[in-house]
Enzyme design. Structure first.
Site, mmCIF file in Angstrom:
data_model
loop_
_atom_site.group_PDB
_atom_site.id
_atom_site.type_symbol
_atom_site.label_atom_id
_atom_site.label_comp_id
_atom_site.label_asym_id
_atom_site.label_seq_id
_atom_site.Cartn_x
_atom_site.Cartn_y
_atom_site.Cartn_z
ATOM 1 N N GLY A 19 75.233 21.561 50.579
ATOM 2 C CA GLY A 19 74.423 21.913 51.731
ATOM 3 C C GLY A 19 74.124 23.393 51.783
ATOM 4 O O GLY A 19 74.311 24.126 50.808
ATOM 5 N N ARG A 23 78.165 29.512 46.600
ATOM 6 C CA ARG A 23 79.462 29.507 47.312
ATOM 7 C C ARG A 23 80.606 29.244 46.352
ATOM 8 O O ARG A 23 81.691 29.817 46.515
ATOM 9 C CB ARG A 23 79.428 28.426 48.402
ATOM 10 C CG ARG A 23 80.718 28.235 49.202
ATOM 11 C CD ARG A 23 81.048 29.398 50.090
ATOM 12 N NE ARG A 23 79.925 29.835 50.905
ATOM 13 C CZ ARG A 23 79.984 30.819 51.791
ATOM 14 N NH1 ARG A 23 81.121 31.482 51.981
ATOM 15 N NH2 ARG A 23 78.914 31.179 52.473
ATOM 16 N N HIS A 27 75.599 25.864 53.306
ATOM 17 C CA HIS A 27 76.759 26.727 53.067
ATOM 18 C C HIS A 27 77.089 26.796 51.588
ATOM 19 O O HIS A 27 77.500 27.837 51.072
ATOM 20 C CB HIS A 27 77.963 26.203 53.859
ATOM 21 C CG HIS A 27 79.097 27.175 53.954
ATOM 22 N ND1 HIS A 27 80.288 27.012 53.287
ATOM 23 C CD2 HIS A 27 79.218 28.332 54.646
ATOM 24 C CE1 HIS A 27 81.095 28.004 53.570
ATOM 25 N NE2 HIS A 27 80.486 28.836 54.388
ATOM 26 N N CYS A 28 76.898 25.693 50.877
ATOM 27 C CA CYS A 28 77.240 25.631 49.455
ATOM 28 C C CYS A 28 76.369 26.531 48.594
ATOM 29 O O CYS A 28 76.776 26.914 47.495
ATOM 30 C CB CYS A 28 77.119 24.198 48.938
ATOM 31 S SG CYS A 28 78.205 23.001 49.734
ATOM 32 N N VAL A 29 75.168 26.848 49.048
ATOM 33 C CA VAL A 29 74.246 27.642 48.231
ATOM 34 C C VAL A 29 74.141 29.085 48.706
ATOM 35 O O VAL A 29 73.274 29.829 48.256
ATOM 36 C CB VAL A 29 72.840 26.998 48.176
ATOM 37 C CG1 VAL A 29 72.919 25.613 47.538
ATOM 38 C CG2 VAL A 29 72.183 26.928 49.549
#
Length: 364
Positions: free
Chosen positions: A353, A116, A355-357
């Site tokens: 989390g 992300r 979303h971050c990956v």
């Protein structure tokens, strides 16, 4: 392992970089391109293989478990849409074993898993054309080495066959939330910050983001700088569900510094409207205060979910009541999608989390 050493650097192969550079367009985004909502149809989801063992204490069981977790998430998403995993050639066998046959492995050197933030932000023009935006990832304000990570956006654009546009700013995809209809939300602390955009005023940054992302209204929320590696990304606390509907995190009555900040953010959101004049409906998903992990940096917020084609991906932390509430709330918010609940503690232990990956590449 401290917050400042848990994420690192990497980049694309020389051939991919050269291809992307040749396709790199003028700095100014062409008229008509904009960042579509995350819930819009995806061509694929991008992820990055965590390739630097030193970030996770060196080779061994914990590092292996981090990789296995990323593979498990990639395989879950690949059940609903294509997934492209950026992976160095020397890690290809391990990635293939962890991700399974449905995940495309793309030869791009990586250091860590935060797609992300280091990846491209994809744009469309509504006429079947796509482009990619490079926000010039710099290791969350120079908090870690990023020689390779800063080149991943170019490699992604090259693989997607998209022209790549340069932002005049430095930032990360996790620092922006947009609804695809002209509204952008973000925190001041990770944009109006000399570790990313030295000498630039808030007005200058806002103007650049409007041009880059094709948005009309920017809603600035307060953040906390320096408490964690991102300087308080928006995607951990406030998320766009659809225009006019937001998920907000936190715990009612929390008197901590973070609780007071969420109260202030809610007040701002309740007092404003989006780019089309709609008031916001706020769906509350409290973070968990009971969880399996004993890691100091564990991030126990449910707001960092990911919206894919046909599914929404959310964590469970071992807190039955809060896990259930998060899943049920997301099911109500996304009635046309399956809610996929995953144990991904190894991601959340390292400051981010789901979303971050992940980073969506939209259909043109």
């Amino acid at each position: 392992m401290t917050a400042s050493d848990r994420r690192t650097f990497l980049g694309a192969t020389m051939a991919a970089i050269a291809t992307a550079r040749s396709a790199r367009a003028d700095r100014t985004r062409p008229q008509g391109f904009f960042a579509p909502a995350e819930e819009a149809p995806h061509a694929r989801t991008w992820m990055c293989w965590p390739s630097t063992a030193a970030i996770y204490g060196g080779p061994g069981a914990y590092y292996d478990d981090v990789q296995a977790t990323i593979g498990r998430l990639a395989a879950a998403i690949a059940g609903f849409e294509p997934v492209a995993m950026a992976v160095p050639d020397e890690h290809r066998a391990a990635a293939a074993a962890a991700c399974g046959p449905k995940v495309e492995l793309v030869s791009i050197p990586t250091d860590d898993m935060w797609a992300r933030d280091n990846g491209a932000v994809f744009l469309i023009d509504g006429k079947g054309n796509r482009a990619a935006l490079d926000l010039h990832f710099n290791g969350w304000g120079g908090k870690q080495r990023h020689d390779k990570d800063k080149a991943i956006a170019a490699a992604m654009a090259a693989h997607a066959g998209c022209p790549l546009y340069d932002s005049s700013l430095t930032g990360e995809g996790g620092g922006i939330e947009y609804d695809g209809e002209g509204t952008l939300l973000l925190t001041e602390t990770c944009w109006v910050n000399d570790n990313r955009n030295p000498g630039k005023s808030k007005a200058e940054i806002e103007a650049a983001l409007k041009a880059d992302l094709g948005v009309e209204k920017v809603i600035w929320l307060p953040g906390i700088a320096g408490q964690e590696i991102t300087d308080d990304h928006i995607d951990g606390v406030v998320r766009v569900v659809r225009p006019g509907v937001l998920v907000v995190s936190g715990v009612e009555g929390d008197t901590s510094q973070w609780g007071a900040l969420m109260k202030e953010r809610r007040a701002i959101l309740n007092a404003t409207t989006d780019a089309r004049g709609r008031s916001f409906t706020l769906a509350e998903i409290p973070w968990s205060d009971t969880f399996r992990s004993t890691r100091e940096d564990f991030f126990s917020g449910y707001a960092n979910f990911y919206v894919g084609n046909g599914a929404v991906y959310t964590p469970q932390f071992g807190d039955p009541a809060r896990d259930r509430h998060a899943a049920e709330t997301l099911a109500a918010l996304y009635p046309d999608r399956k809610v996929v609940v995953l144990d991904v503690d190894r991601i959340y232990e390292n400051g981010g989390g789901i979303h971050c990956v992940t980073q969506q590449e939209p259909v043109g």
